[in-house]
Enzyme design. Structure first.
Site, mmCIF file in Angstrom:
data_model
loop_
_atom_site.group_PDB
_atom_site.id
_atom_site.type_symbol
_atom_site.label_atom_id
_atom_site.label_comp_id
_atom_site.label_asym_id
_atom_site.label_seq_id
_atom_site.Cartn_x
_atom_site.Cartn_y
_atom_site.Cartn_z
ATOM 1 N N HIS A 202 33.250 124.154 -56.479
ATOM 2 C CA HIS A 202 32.832 122.759 -56.334
ATOM 3 C C HIS A 202 33.961 121.747 -56.238
ATOM 4 O O HIS A 202 33.718 120.608 -55.863
ATOM 5 C CB HIS A 202 31.864 122.377 -57.466
ATOM 6 C CG HIS A 202 32.470 122.357 -58.815
ATOM 7 N ND1 HIS A 202 31.990 121.560 -59.815
ATOM 8 C CD2 HIS A 202 33.503 123.040 -59.335
ATOM 9 C CE1 HIS A 202 32.706 121.754 -60.912
ATOM 10 N NE2 HIS A 202 33.618 122.653 -60.635
ATOM 11 N N HIS A 203 35.184 122.121 -56.548
ATOM 12 C CA HIS A 203 36.314 121.197 -56.383
ATOM 13 C C HIS A 203 36.949 121.295 -54.996
ATOM 14 O O HIS A 203 37.705 120.407 -54.592
ATOM 15 C CB HIS A 203 37.401 121.480 -57.429
ATOM 16 C CG HIS A 203 36.956 121.273 -58.835
ATOM 17 N ND1 HIS A 203 36.343 120.128 -59.251
ATOM 18 C CD2 HIS A 203 37.047 122.079 -59.927
ATOM 19 C CE1 HIS A 203 36.059 120.228 -60.551
ATOM 20 N NE2 HIS A 203 36.470 121.406 -60.971
ATOM 21 N N SER A 204 36.673 122.375 -54.284
ATOM 22 C CA SER A 204 37.307 122.597 -52.984
ATOM 23 C C SER A 204 36.872 121.538 -51.978
ATOM 24 O O SER A 204 35.705 121.148 -51.915
ATOM 25 C CB SER A 204 36.939 123.987 -52.467
ATOM 26 O OG SER A 204 37.432 124.183 -51.167
ATOM 27 N N TRP A 261 34.173 114.535 -60.715
ATOM 28 C CA TRP A 261 35.236 115.135 -61.599
ATOM 29 C C TRP A 261 36.562 114.439 -61.804
ATOM 30 O O TRP A 261 36.659 113.691 -62.754
ATOM 31 C CB TRP A 261 35.593 116.566 -61.250
ATOM 32 C CG TRP A 261 36.905 117.036 -61.840
ATOM 33 C CD1 TRP A 261 37.356 116.893 -63.101
ATOM 34 C CD2 TRP A 261 37.923 117.722 -61.144
ATOM 35 N NE1 TRP A 261 38.565 117.467 -63.263
ATOM 36 C CE2 TRP A 261 38.950 117.983 -62.069
ATOM 37 C CE3 TRP A 261 38.085 118.141 -59.817
ATOM 38 C CZ2 TRP A 261 40.096 118.663 -61.721
ATOM 39 C CZ3 TRP A 261 39.224 118.821 -59.493
ATOM 40 C CH2 TRP A 261 40.219 119.078 -60.444
#
Length: 722
Positions: A202-204, A261
């Site tokens: 999910h951070h990509s 985030w």
């Protein structure tokens, strides 16, 4: 948390994020499910998929980097071992993950970035180390075939893995697992499932790896579901403690998705999307560590679920990051493994139960394994376990939730309902006081030494052999019951029935006594753990008396806390002790009244949207605060509920009591068949409410993607709520 929705012309997605974003699976290019040989005989009869491949345990950090060392292969093996030890793996349809094609990766990522990651297959360890330094909290693992000189650690890996072991291969497996899971659910092969994958996703971002993530598994899965199946509304729920900014970036102008985030302004509550996606990004940021079960449930009840019901998703994707679980060194939160069972069950009333969960973070191995097991148990249809500890959200959580509601109110009709209760401690505890055994929770401090006892003995409820049973008074009515619902014909003795009914003799005719005997038999089955939930017909004259008898029998059977939800003209028995063992809620009349700490009434809203607000904003918070052993629900004369509303209320009341609910409905009503089918069909995924029944708040046209996310914590954690 965050919610995202897609634009009307290209399909809609909504994502709700509680931390990091998750991933989704797809079928291999041939369009064939790859089933493990020892599970293939179960076929589609097994309703929950588990997608996994041992090659995803091959990559690990090969140099010194304290920030990255927690993302290790043991995360997957611990989760899988937990599932096997509890016998959960064998109950699932096990699918061997297949690599996503480069074309599928291109649904989200640029060709240049895909080529760069592919090139890592030819780099040695030193070159990969240098490349990894160009990104934030990322490491790449070499291909063994490209290594000329391997250190002892790499050679040891070669002994255990016969296939490719490079990051490109493993990351393609992770994305492919998410795609494969989506295909299995949307083709009807299974009703839901979990993809156990690494690296997380999910951070990509489109052109960059970030935060252990290489390819954005969940975002790829969402795009795949839109393009291949033509879905218009996809809800993404991310409860990882870190903001999944990668998903947010992908869908920031798309009215179909959402997340949050890493210390970014766009992780704040006032980041609501851009362009057509405005109002479809929802960020719910926690402002301190130590958030617990009550705080996460409050986020679901007051933000995520109101928006989700209005959005009416066709598919729910869960970025299942368990660094929000107690004991995790990254999250420093207090949510116990049991909490994730409840969050999962609350999501099962959406999208016809079509849920695809994909593993994201989670770095305390024991807490991770237990949380994964709790989620899978719930997907399989097992009862939710009891929640221990305080069930009063802390003030900081309520402030964060209210900030999100304020920012999102212009974009969501469901947040504009006047009947929605004010968020305060009194919403969860009558008269502003804590219910028995509960206290105020002014802070969210992490309790030292609390982890071990909570994880040593996970709270489980045995699964009753009968899911739903019904006692009917109308001859032949059993023929209309859905498959799998037991028609109760047994009864307690006539003598025993008359003894229990003696105080209400004038209200019971001979036929009513026969019905009461069957209902008492159902109640005993629930209390003895043989039946999970039950429903029964009774005459209008005998409904109130039947409810009183059931209460007295529960108390005689030593039920500690009994929740009674009475709708219509049903008054609380005058001789009922107000000692904290019974919480009585009457939904009727025109005005709300609080008669005592455990007795109050509230009007029945005139719209379905208002009714949803009542359930989510008042009934469920009170139920979770009370923590009942058993729920009695009675629909008396003049109750005013539509069939779908009654079914939804019964289904939502299952969670606080682990499914132990007995509903009594006056005879001559078709509601009992609808409720029975809904209680049973939670496992098979039927929708609870059709759009035509939702009232004013459902009458919107296609809306852009929406995202709910949490402002970043000083410790760089985020919680997205959709």
């Amino acid at each position: 948390m965050s919610i995202t929705r897609l634009c009307p012309k290209r399909g809609q997605y909504t994502s709700i994020l509680l931390g990091e974003t998750g991933q989704c699976n797809h079928l291999p290019a041939e369009g064939v499910l790859r089933v493990r040989a020892d599970q293939s005989d179960h076929g589609v009869a097994m309703g929950t998929a588990l997608v996994y491949h041992e090659d995803m345990t091959a990559t690990r950090l090969l140099w010194d980097d304290p920030e990255c060392e927690i993302e290790c292969p043991e995360r997957l093996t611990a989760a899988l071992d937990g599932l096997r030890q509890r016998g959960l793996e064998e109950r699932c349809l096990c699918l061997s993950a297949c690599e996503a094609s480069e074309e599928e990766l291109g649904l989200v990522h640029s060709p240049e970035y895909i080529a760069l990651v592919r090139k890592t297959q030819t780099l040695d360890k030193e070159e990969l180390h240098a490349l990894s330094k160009q990104y934030d909290a990322v490491y790449f693992h070499p291909s063994l075939s490209a290594q000329q000189t391997w250190d002892r650690q790499v050679r040891r890996q070669a002994e255990w893995h016969s296939g490719p072991q490079d990051t490109f291969h493993c990351a393609r497996l992770a994305a492919g697992a998410a795609l494969q899971l989506v295909d299995a659910v949307l083709t009807g092969a299974v009703r839901n499932g979990l993809a156990l994958v690494r690296p997380p996703g999910h951070h990509s971002q489109r052109v960059a790896a970030n935060g252990f993530c290489v390819f954005n598994n969940v975002a790829i899965a969402a795009q795949h579901a839109k393009q291949k199946y033509g879905l218009q509304r996809i809800l993404i729920v991310d409860w990882d403690v870190h903001h999944g900014q990668g998903i947010q970036y992908v869908f920031n102008e798309d009215p179909r998705h959402g997340r949050f985030w890493p210390f970014l302004p766009e992780s704040d509550a006032d980041a609501v999307g851009q362009g057509q996606g405005q109002g479809f990004t929802v960020n719910l940021p926690w402002n301190q560590v130590g958030m617990g079960n009550a705080d996460y449930l409050a986020a679901f009840l007051h933000v995520l679920l109101p928006l989700a019901f209005e959005f009416d998703p066709e598919l729910v994707l869960v970025s299942a990051g368990f660094d929000s679980a107690i004991g995790d060194p990254e999250g420093q939160m207090q949510a116990t493994p049991e909490c994730f069972a409840h969050l999962t069950q609350l999501l099962q009333v959406l999208a016809g139960g079509r849920i695809c969960a994909v593993l994201e973070g989670g770095y305390h191995l024991e807490s991770l394994a237990q949380s994964v097991c709790m989620m899978v148990q719930t997907l399989l249809g097992d009862p939710t376990p009891p929640l221990l500890g305080l069930m009063v959200p802390c003030q900081s959580a309520l402030e964060s939730i209210q900030s999100v509601r304020t920012a999102q109110t212009p974009h969501w009709t469901s947040l504009q309902q006047n009947v929605a209760p004010v968020l305060s401690s009194s919403t969860h505890c009558p008269e502003g006081r804590a219910l028995p055994l509960l206290g105020e929770s002014p802070t969210c401090a992490v309790a030292e030494g609390s982890l071990s006892p909570l994880l040593d003995r996970p709270c489980l409820r045995p699964t009753p052999p009968v899911c739903t049973a019904v006692a009917l008074t109308v001859p032949g009515a059993a023929l209309a019951l859905p498959p799998g619902v037991l028609h109760q014909e047994g009864s307690v003795s006539r003598e025993e029935t008359e003894a229990w009914a003696r105080l209400h003799k004038s209200q019971f005719q001979d036929e009513d006594l026969a019905t009461l005997g069957k209902i008492l038999c159902l109640l005993d089955g629930i209390l003895d753990g043989q039946i999970r939930s039950a429903l029964a017909n009774t005459s209008a004259l005998a409904t109130a008396a039947t409810l009183d008898v059931l209460i007295q029998r529960c108390l005689a059977r030593r039920a500690q806390r009994l929740l009674c939800v009475a709708l219509g003209q049903l008054d609380r028995p005058l001789d009922l002790a107000d000692d904290g063992r019974i919480l009585w809620l009457n939904i009727r009349g025109k005005e709300a009244a609080i008669w005592s700490m455990f007795h109050f009434s509230t009007p029945l809203p005139q719209t379905t949207g208002g009714f949803l607000s009542l359930i989510l904003g008042l009934v469920l918070p009170l139920a979770y605060g009370f923590q009942p052993d058993m729920v009695l629900m009675a629909l008396g004369p003049g109750h005013g509920l539509q069939n779908a509303q009654a079914a939804l209320l019964a289904a939502m009341l299952r969670s606080p009591a682990g499914g132990r609910i007995l509903a009594v409905v006056e005879e001559g009503s078709s509601i009992i068949t609808v409720i029975a089918s809904r209680l049973k069909s939670v496992k098979v995924g039927d929708s609870f409410l059709k759009k035509s029944t939702l009232g004013p708040q459902a009458n919107h046209g296609p809306r852009p993607t929406s995202r709910i996310q949490q402002p970043r914590l000083p410790t760089s954690r985020t919680i997205n709520i959709g």
